[in-house]
Scaffold this motif. Structure first.
Motif, PDB file in Angstrom:
ATOM      1  N   SER A 153      13.619 -77.925  17.680  1.00 30.20           N
ATOM      2  CA  SER A 153      14.506 -78.334  18.781  1.00 30.20           C
ATOM      3  C   SER A 153      15.752 -77.453  18.820  1.00 30.20           C
ATOM      4  O   SER A 153      16.872 -77.935  19.026  1.00 30.20           O
ATOM      5  CB  SER A 153      14.907 -79.816  18.653  1.00 30.20           C
ATOM      6  OG  SER A 153      13.801 -80.653  18.901  1.00 30.20           O
TER       7      SER A 153
ATOM      8  N   THR B  82      21.266 -81.049  20.354  1.00 30.04           N
ATOM      9  CA  THR B  82      19.868 -80.818  20.733  1.00 30.04           C
ATOM     10  C   THR B  82      18.914 -81.610  19.848  1.00 30.04           C
ATOM     11  O   THR B  82      17.805 -81.943  20.276  1.00 30.04           O
ATOM     12  CB  THR B  82      19.529 -79.324  20.609  1.00 30.04           C
ATOM     13  OG1 THR B  82      19.972 -78.851  19.328  1.00 30.04           O
ATOM     14  CG2 THR B  82      20.197 -78.507  21.680  1.00 30.04           C
TER      15      THR B  82
ATOM     16  N   VAL C  27      21.806 -84.089  30.941  1.00 29.67           N
ATOM     17  CA  VAL C  27      22.670 -83.366  30.016  1.00 29.67           C
ATOM     18  C   VAL C  27      23.543 -82.387  30.792  1.00 29.67           C
ATOM     19  O   VAL C  27      23.051 -81.695  31.690  1.00 29.67           O
ATOM     20  CB  VAL C  27      21.848 -82.584  28.964  1.00 29.67           C
ATOM     21  CG1 VAL C  27      22.762 -81.795  28.029  1.00 29.67           C
ATOM     22  CG2 VAL C  27      20.954 -83.525  28.164  1.00 29.67           C
TER      23      VAL C  27
ATOM     24  N   LEU D  66      17.138 -84.763  21.217  1.00 29.32           N
ATOM     25  CA  LEU D  66      16.266 -84.717  22.398  1.00 29.32           C
ATOM     26  C   LEU D  66      15.056 -85.644  22.270  1.00 29.32           C
ATOM     27  O   LEU D  66      14.695 -86.329  23.236  1.00 29.32           O
ATOM     28  CB  LEU D  66      15.801 -83.277  22.652  1.00 29.32           C
ATOM     29  CG  LEU D  66      16.816 -82.375  23.365  1.00 29.32           C
ATOM     30  CD1 LEU D  66      16.358 -80.919  23.341  1.00 29.32           C
ATOM     31  CD2 LEU D  66      17.030 -82.846  24.800  1.00 29.32           C
TER      32      LEU D  66
ATOM     33  N   TYR E 157      25.285 -85.941  26.823  1.00 34.36           N
ATOM     34  CA  TYR E 157      24.194 -86.713  27.409  1.00 34.36           C
ATOM     35  C   TYR E 157      24.818 -87.736  28.358  1.00 34.36           C
ATOM     36  O   TYR E 157      25.908 -88.246  28.088  1.00 34.36           O
ATOM     37  CB  TYR E 157      23.419 -87.472  26.330  1.00 34.36           C
ATOM     38  CG  TYR E 157      22.550 -86.632  25.433  1.00 34.36           C
ATOM     39  CD1 TYR E 157      21.193 -86.461  25.705  1.00 34.36           C
ATOM     40  CD2 TYR E 157      23.068 -86.024  24.290  1.00 34.36           C
ATOM     41  CE1 TYR E 157      20.381 -85.718  24.860  1.00 34.36           C
ATOM     42  CE2 TYR E 157      22.260 -85.263  23.449  1.00 34.36           C
ATOM     43  CZ  TYR E 157      20.912 -85.119  23.742  1.00 34.36           C
ATOM     44  OH  TYR E 157      20.109 -84.372  22.909  1.00 34.36           O
TER      45      TYR E 157
ATOM     46  N   TRP F  62      21.242 -76.898  27.786  1.00 35.33           N
ATOM     47  CA  TRP F  62      21.433 -76.541  26.383  1.00 35.33           C
ATOM     48  C   TRP F  62      21.529 -75.029  26.217  1.00 35.33           C
ATOM     49  O   TRP F  62      22.315 -74.537  25.405  1.00 35.33           O
ATOM     50  CB  TRP F  62      20.285 -77.088  25.540  1.00 35.33           C
ATOM     51  CG  TRP F  62      20.299 -78.578  25.454  1.00 35.33           C
ATOM     52  CD1 TRP F  62      19.426 -79.452  26.047  1.00 35.33           C
ATOM     53  CD2 TRP F  62      21.247 -79.386  24.760  1.00 35.33           C
ATOM     54  NE1 TRP F  62      19.778 -80.742  25.759  1.00 35.33           N
ATOM     55  CE2 TRP F  62      20.885 -80.733  24.968  1.00 35.33           C
ATOM     56  CE3 TRP F  62      22.360 -79.098  23.980  1.00 35.33           C
ATOM     57  CZ2 TRP F  62      21.608 -81.790  24.422  1.00 35.33           C
ATOM     58  CZ3 TRP F  62      23.079 -80.150  23.440  1.00 35.33           C
ATOM     59  CH2 TRP F  62      22.703 -81.485  23.648  1.00 35.33           C
TER      60      TRP F  62
ATOM     61  N   ALA G 138      16.217 -89.082  22.774  1.00 33.92           N
ATOM     62  CA  ALA G 138      16.604 -89.314  24.168  1.00 33.92           C
ATOM     63  C   ALA G 138      15.388 -89.660  25.019  1.00 33.92           C
ATOM     64  O   ALA G 138      15.461 -90.520  25.910  1.00 33.92           O
ATOM     65  CB  ALA G 138      17.310 -88.084  24.727  1.00 33.92           C
ATOM     66  N   LYS G 139      14.287 -89.009  24.725  1.00 34.28           N
ATOM     67  CA  LYS G 139      13.069 -89.259  25.498  1.00 34.28           C
ATOM     68  C   LYS G 139      12.482 -90.634  25.218  1.00 34.28           C
ATOM     69  O   LYS G 139      11.691 -91.158  26.005  1.00 34.28           O
ATOM     70  CB  LYS G 139      12.035 -88.165  25.203  1.00 34.28           C
ATOM     71  CG  LYS G 139      12.474 -86.795  25.708  1.00 34.28           C
ATOM     72  CD  LYS G 139      11.523 -85.688  25.270  1.00 34.28           C
ATOM     73  CE  LYS G 139      12.017 -84.329  25.761  1.00 34.28           C
ATOM     74  NZ  LYS G 139      11.162 -83.206  25.302  1.00 34.28           N
TER      75      LYS G 139
ATOM     76  N   LEU H  58      15.782 -77.784  29.424  1.00 32.43           N
ATOM     77  CA  LEU H  58      16.550 -77.134  28.365  1.00 32.43           C
ATOM     78  C   LEU H  58      17.686 -76.271  28.903  1.00 32.43           C
ATOM     79  O   LEU H  58      18.526 -75.801  28.123  1.00 32.43           O
ATOM     80  CB  LEU H  58      15.634 -76.252  27.504  1.00 32.43           C
ATOM     81  CG  LEU H  58      14.651 -76.971  26.581  1.00 32.43           C
ATOM     82  CD1 LEU H  58      13.772 -75.955  25.866  1.00 32.43           C
ATOM     83  CD2 LEU H  58      15.385 -77.844  25.569  1.00 32.43           C
TER      84      LEU H  58
ATOM     85  N   ASN I  10      21.499 -74.671  17.494  1.00 32.17           N
ATOM     86  CA  ASN I  10      21.706 -75.922  18.204  1.00 32.17           C
ATOM     87  C   ASN I  10      23.198 -76.058  18.456  1.00 32.17           C
ATOM     88  O   ASN I  10      24.006 -75.357  17.855  1.00 32.17           O
ATOM     89  CB  ASN I  10      21.139 -77.132  17.442  1.00 32.17           C
ATOM     90  CG  ASN I  10      21.704 -77.271  16.043  1.00 32.17           C
ATOM     91  OD1 ASN I  10      22.883 -77.032  15.800  1.00 32.17           O
ATOM     92  ND2 ASN I  10      20.859 -77.667  15.103  1.00 32.17           N
TER      93      ASN I  10
END
Length: 416
Positions: free
Chosen positions: A341, A271, A286, A274, A157, A363, A277-278, A360, A152
């Protein structure tokens, strides 16, 4: 010092120092193997830092499946990440190390230099498909100790609605100057600019490193002009009101909570946010952290390495190799990294992740440019350097010292 006995002596020496500093009590129950260093017949022990996954989880079932594939039973013990290093140092001292150890990547060099781990050359673990920048976090003295299970890292963001209201096209954010210009527009529109973690701990260093490395600075020269430019960027944002005063004490969690209010344009985070964030209730995107003059800045890698500790009975390494290879195979890596993640450590699996979830890709780009904190053969020097780095960040953000003065003091202290 390559023999199991010699390596245990080195481990004992370091274990005593670490345990004394941490105030950790020695316990004879640290290991799950027998007193002579061997596990019960047909049973191989695995220690991991995932206590959030119980015996019914997909992770636990994968361990069982890999054991069955190797013709053995797996006995798993999960520890908090902060406990695992001391537990392993003590276990190595007592000759009770697990057969497979999954550990946070900055710790690998510490354990390797203590003589606790065997190299991949000895364990026969194939690391040829792993991205070199990720593998570097597990290298010390020209040898590789383990293989990453995933990675990660950090990126930015952004809140789409906040940028739109301020008339900012995120595609225009390509370097530090354009990012600062975007933050200025956001502030003028009545919203908040960027939040990050500048706390005086490893989290603060972790979050500062993309800007530090993105300036072209090196951890062996904390007081360079490039390093000062990075710290001046952060202090300038706070002075201009583009970042809140709270960044001085923000952890990565509290920084995220600020971003989740919907008032900020940007937040530096990882990460692991995530899922949050959703659930934030607003549209987000991102982008990688930009370098001083453009491109993607190297961000530090998080994530764990799957390693093989020293055993008295070296014949056990053959099965340990099978377990490590199974846990990090392409098919299992995809499932495991999705669960954690994480971004996969190999380009082939990264491509599968991007195909399954195009979101993704930023990332994956960030991980491709990422860098291990102990890379450049810093090894056990990193913790001392990091402490001086976060100390300098605190001194500059609070206004106690200028960025250059703070970094000069940090360099002097780190060099002692």
């Amino acid at each position: 010092m390559n023999s199991p006995t010699g390596r245990r002596l080195a481990a004992a020496s370091l274990a005593a120092a670490v345990l004394a500093a941490a105030g950790t009590a020695c316990s004879s129950t640290a290991g799950t193997s027998a007193a002579d260093g061997s596990a019960p017949s047909g049973t191989y022990t695995v220690w991991d830092p995932y206590p959030q996954f119980d015996g019914a989880s997909a992770w636990a079932k994968l361990l069982d499946a890999c054991g069955a594939q190797a013709g053995v039973q797996v006995k798993r013990t999960a520890f908090d990440t902060s406990d695992l290093t001391n537990k392993e140092l003590l276990a190595a001292q007592q000759g009770n190390s697990p057969d497979v150890l999954i550990v946070d990547n900055p710790v690998v060099s510490t354990l390797a230099q203590a003589g606790v781990l065997i190299s991949t050359k000895e364990s026969k673990v194939d690391t040829s498909a792993v991205s070199p920048n990720l593998l570097a976090a597990g290298q010390s003295g020209g040898e590789t100790f383990g293989t990453p299970i995933g990675a990660n890292t950090l990126a930015l963001y952004y809140n789409k609605a906040v940028l739109k209201a301020a008339g900012v096209d995120v595609a225009s954010v390509k370097d530090w100057a354009s990012l600062t210009a975007a933050l200025t527009k956001v502030k003028a529109a009545g919203k908040k600019g960027i939040t990050f973690s500048g706390i005086g701990t490893e989290e603060g260093s972790f979050q500062f490193l993309p800007w530090f490395w993105g300036s072209g600075a090196q951890l062996t020269h904390l007081d360079s002009a490039q390093a000062a430019s990075a710290l001046s960027l952060w202090t300038g944002w706070v002075k201009q009101g583009l970042a809140p005063d709270s960044v001085i004490n923000n952890t990565q969690t509290t920084s995220w909570q600020e971003f989740a209010t919907g008032e900020f344009a940007f937040a530096e985070n990882g990460t692991w946010q995530l899922a949050n964030a959703k659930k934030a209730g607003f549209e987000y995107g991102v982008i990688p952290v930009p370098g001083l003059t453009g491109g993607t800045a190297p961000a530090p890698t998080g994530g764990e390495f799957v390693t093989v500790p020293v055993q008295q009975k070296t014949a056990r390494y053959e099965v340990s190799d099978k377990l490590v290879s199974c846990l990090t195979s392409a098919d299992n890596s995809l499932a495991t990294d999705t669960t954690l993640s994480y971004i996969a450590p190999t380009p082939a699996v990264q491509d599968k992740q991007a195909a399954a979830d195009p979101g993704l890709q930023p990332w994956i780009d960030a991980v491709k440019a990422a860098k291990g904190r102990t890379s450049d053969d810093l090894g056990t020097k990193y913790p001392k350097i990091s402490e001086q780095l976060w100390t300098s960040v605190q001194a500059a953000l609070t206004g106690a010292k200028s960025p250059q003065s703070a970094l000069s003091a940090a360099q002097s202290a780190a060099a002692k």
